[in-house]
Design a protein around this motif. Structure first.
Motif, mmCIF file in Angstrom:
data_model
loop_
_atom_site.group_PDB
_atom_site.id
_atom_site.type_symbol
_atom_site.label_atom_id
_atom_site.label_comp_id
_atom_site.label_asym_id
_atom_site.label_seq_id
_atom_site.Cartn_x
_atom_site.Cartn_y
_atom_site.Cartn_z
ATOM 1 N N ILE A 174 0.693 -1.047 -0.047
ATOM 2 C CA ILE A 174 0.073 0.086 0.009
ATOM 3 C C ILE A 174 0.771 1.116 -0.063
ATOM 4 O O ILE A 174 0.641 2.212 -0.749
ATOM 5 C CB ILE A 174 -0.888 -0.042 1.078
ATOM 6 N N ALA A 175 1.897 1.257 0.881
ATOM 7 C CA ALA A 175 2.681 2.182 0.824
ATOM 8 C C ALA A 175 3.537 2.678 -0.577
ATOM 9 O O ALA A 175 4.009 3.739 -0.963
ATOM 10 C CB ALA A 175 3.896 2.319 1.912
ATOM 11 N N ARG A 176 3.858 1.666 -1.193
ATOM 12 C CA ARG A 176 4.646 1.837 -2.437
ATOM 13 C C ARG A 176 3.726 2.136 -3.629
ATOM 14 O O ARG A 176 3.918 3.343 -4.301
ATOM 15 C CB ARG A 176 4.841 0.341 -3.160
ATOM 16 N N VAL A 177 2.273 1.775 -3.503
ATOM 17 C CA VAL A 177 1.214 2.401 -4.532
ATOM 18 C C VAL A 177 1.029 3.857 -4.180
ATOM 19 O O VAL A 177 0.959 4.652 -4.897
ATOM 20 C CB VAL A 177 0.061 1.578 -4.569
ATOM 21 N N MET A 178 0.845 4.120 -2.665
ATOM 22 C CA MET A 178 0.537 5.592 -2.570
ATOM 23 C C MET A 178 1.658 6.454 -2.854
ATOM 24 O O MET A 178 1.662 7.593 -3.395
ATOM 25 C CB MET A 178 0.349 5.500 -0.744
ATOM 26 N N LEU A 179 3.030 5.851 -2.710
ATOM 27 C CA LEU A 179 4.157 6.708 -3.108
ATOM 28 C C LEU A 179 3.939 7.113 -4.788
ATOM 29 O O LEU A 179 4.631 8.083 -5.191
ATOM 30 C CB LEU A 179 5.653 6.085 -2.781
ATOM 31 N N LYS A 180 3.752 6.074 -5.544
ATOM 32 C CA LYS A 180 3.462 6.289 -6.971
ATOM 33 C C LYS A 180 2.532 7.273 -7.224
ATOM 34 O O LYS A 180 2.846 8.135 -7.984
ATOM 35 C CB LYS A 180 3.107 4.763 -7.471
ATOM 36 N N TYR A 181 1.438 7.347 -6.539
ATOM 37 C CA TYR A 181 0.250 8.147 -6.879
ATOM 38 C C TYR A 181 1.039 9.653 -6.603
ATOM 39 O O TYR A 181 0.414 10.660 -7.126
ATOM 40 C CB TYR A 181 -0.617 8.036 -5.879
ATOM 41 N N ARG A 182 1.656 9.562 -5.279
ATOM 42 C CA ARG A 182 2.112 11.219 -4.953
ATOM 43 C C ARG A 182 3.293 11.499 -5.957
ATOM 44 O O ARG A 182 3.166 12.785 -6.533
ATOM 45 C CB ARG A 182 2.874 11.034 -3.759
ATOM 46 N N LYS A 183 4.272 10.646 -6.499
ATOM 47 C CA LYS A 183 5.263 11.107 -7.339
ATOM 48 C C LYS A 183 4.709 11.529 -8.825
ATOM 49 O O LYS A 183 5.435 12.436 -9.499
ATOM 50 C CB LYS A 183 6.271 10.126 -7.522
ATOM 51 N N THR A 184 3.505 10.796 -9.265
ATOM 52 C CA THR A 184 3.002 11.045 -10.388
ATOM 53 C C THR A 184 1.906 12.095 -10.562
ATOM 54 O O THR A 184 1.464 12.465 -11.735
ATOM 55 C CB THR A 184 2.528 9.729 -11.057
ATOM 56 N N GLY A 185 1.769 12.886 -9.266
ATOM 57 C CA GLY A 185 0.704 13.837 -9.220
ATOM 58 C C GLY A 185 -0.679 13.492 -9.357
ATOM 59 O O GLY A 185 -1.613 14.187 -9.308
ATOM 60 N N GLN A 186 -0.855 11.965 -9.224
ATOM 61 C CA GLN A 186 -2.344 11.425 -9.193
ATOM 62 C C GLN A 186 -2.959 11.851 -7.908
ATOM 63 O O GLN A 186 -4.227 11.949 -7.966
ATOM 64 C CB GLN A 186 -1.995 9.977 -9.336
ATOM 65 N N VAL A 187 -2.330 12.049 -6.861
ATOM 66 C CA VAL A 187 -2.900 12.338 -5.529
ATOM 67 C C VAL A 187 -3.771 13.609 -5.749
ATOM 68 O O VAL A 187 -4.743 14.005 -5.259
ATOM 69 C CB VAL A 187 -1.970 12.456 -4.484
ATOM 70 N N ASN A 188 -3.003 14.392 -6.478
ATOM 71 C CA ASN A 188 -3.730 15.821 -6.828
ATOM 72 C C ASN A 188 -4.926 16.051 -7.398
ATOM 73 O O ASN A 188 -5.848 16.766 -6.935
ATOM 74 C CB ASN A 188 -2.593 16.715 -7.743
ATOM 75 N N ARG A 189 -5.136 15.010 -8.417
ATOM 76 C CA ARG A 189 -6.411 15.268 -8.877
ATOM 77 C C ARG A 189 -7.635 14.799 -8.188
ATOM 78 O O ARG A 189 -8.718 15.180 -8.387
ATOM 79 C CB ARG A 189 -6.475 14.119 -9.874
ATOM 80 N N TYR A 190 -7.531 14.120 -7.165
ATOM 81 C CA TYR A 190 -8.763 13.896 -6.120
ATOM 82 C C TYR A 190 -8.982 15.222 -5.417
ATOM 83 O O TYR A 190 -10.191 15.349 -5.293
ATOM 84 C CB TYR A 190 -8.172 12.637 -4.922
ATOM 85 N N PHE A 191 -7.922 15.963 -5.002
ATOM 86 C CA PHE A 191 -7.944 17.086 -4.489
ATOM 87 C C PHE A 191 -8.886 18.180 -5.349
ATOM 88 O O PHE A 191 -9.881 18.916 -4.921
ATOM 89 C CB PHE A 191 -7.048 17.972 -3.764
#
Length: 255
Positions: A218-235
């Motif tokens: 889970i930590a690995r996938v979350m880190l990928k989301y953060r580094k690719t900017g994918q986290v930003n899209r949810y906000f």
């Protein structure tokens, strides 16, 4: 023929380990719209969508349960909940939870005083000498946590703090944009002192949970989301300010 079937099964297991080990997580939700809130039997908002997508990528499902933070921590200690979302970290919490950072925000604590209190507050040292009100179980800041907690006047809801401040049963309250600061502004005078800091936000797996074996994935996938900017899209989808992403060893112990 039997040998061929065994080989195929072994290949499927070898190439799809996460799917084979898929699990259903029990996760707690509370009301903090638009980042997360409970609607019927569903937890929705920025963080639930992010978490569900991360877990779905690994083949996991989530059962959401509505629970206040104090109950969440009690259940986490017992290993009765698998995931806690959108929270800050303290030394006490770190003993129970294994955190996964998803972003950082600059945050400011403000302090408002009763109309009967004529002095000013310019430091944490000053706060040691007044009747200070706060919400029970809430993390405010690392510095705030260093105050003598036995001397704080703790309540369950913001409305109680407002009533106590109006009746001068307390001198000062602590608040922030995360804690209904708008209910105090224009109604009470703000003191001079503020506490500005970087607030790291996490989802966490309790160390006693059966789900702890999935932590690294889970930590690995979350880190990928953060580094690719994918986290930003949810906000951005919910019109919420995007958190900063700072990659450092301080993520797990920012206090």
């Amino acid at each position: 023929m039997i040998k061929a079937v065994r080989i195929i099964v072994m290949l499927i297991v070898a190439t799809s380990p996460l799917r084979v080990m898929a699990d259903t997580f029990v996760s707690h939700c509370r009301d903090f719209p638009p980042e997360l809130y409970f609607d019927g039997k569903k937890c929705i908002g920025v963080i639930p969508e992010l978490v569900e997508d991360v877990l779905n990528e690994l083949g996991h499902d989530i059962d959401w349960i509505y629970a206040p933070w104090i109950r969440s921590m009690k259940e986490a200690k017992r290993g009765n909940v698998d995931l806690l979302v959108r929270h800050s970290m303290t030394e006490q919490r770190l003993a129970v939870l294994k955190p996964i950072n998803y972003g950082i925000r600059k945050r400011t604590l403000s302090f408002f005083k009763s109309n009967e209190f004529k002095g000013d507050i310019t430091s944490y040292e000053d706060l040691q000498h007044v009747k200070l009100g706060a919400i029970r179980g809430v993390f405010y800041s690392a510095e705030f946590s260093k105050l003598n907690q036995d001397k704080l006047i703790l309540v369950g809801r913001t409305e109680q703090l407002i009533g106590m401040l109006e009746m001068a049963r307390i001198d000062v309250v602590v608040t922030s944009p995360s804690h209904n600061i708008d209910l105090f502004e224009g109604r009470f005078e703000k003191v001079s002192f503020e506490d500005a800091f970087l607030n790291y936000y996490y989802i966490s797996i309790p160390r006693n949970s059966k789900a702890i074996r999935f932590y690294d994935d889970i930590a690995r996938v979350m880190l990928k989301y953060r580094k690719t900017g994918q986290v930003n899209r949810y906000f951005q989808k919910y019109g919420v300010s995007v958190p900063e992403q700072i990659f450092s060893e301080k993520e797990d112990k920012p206090y």
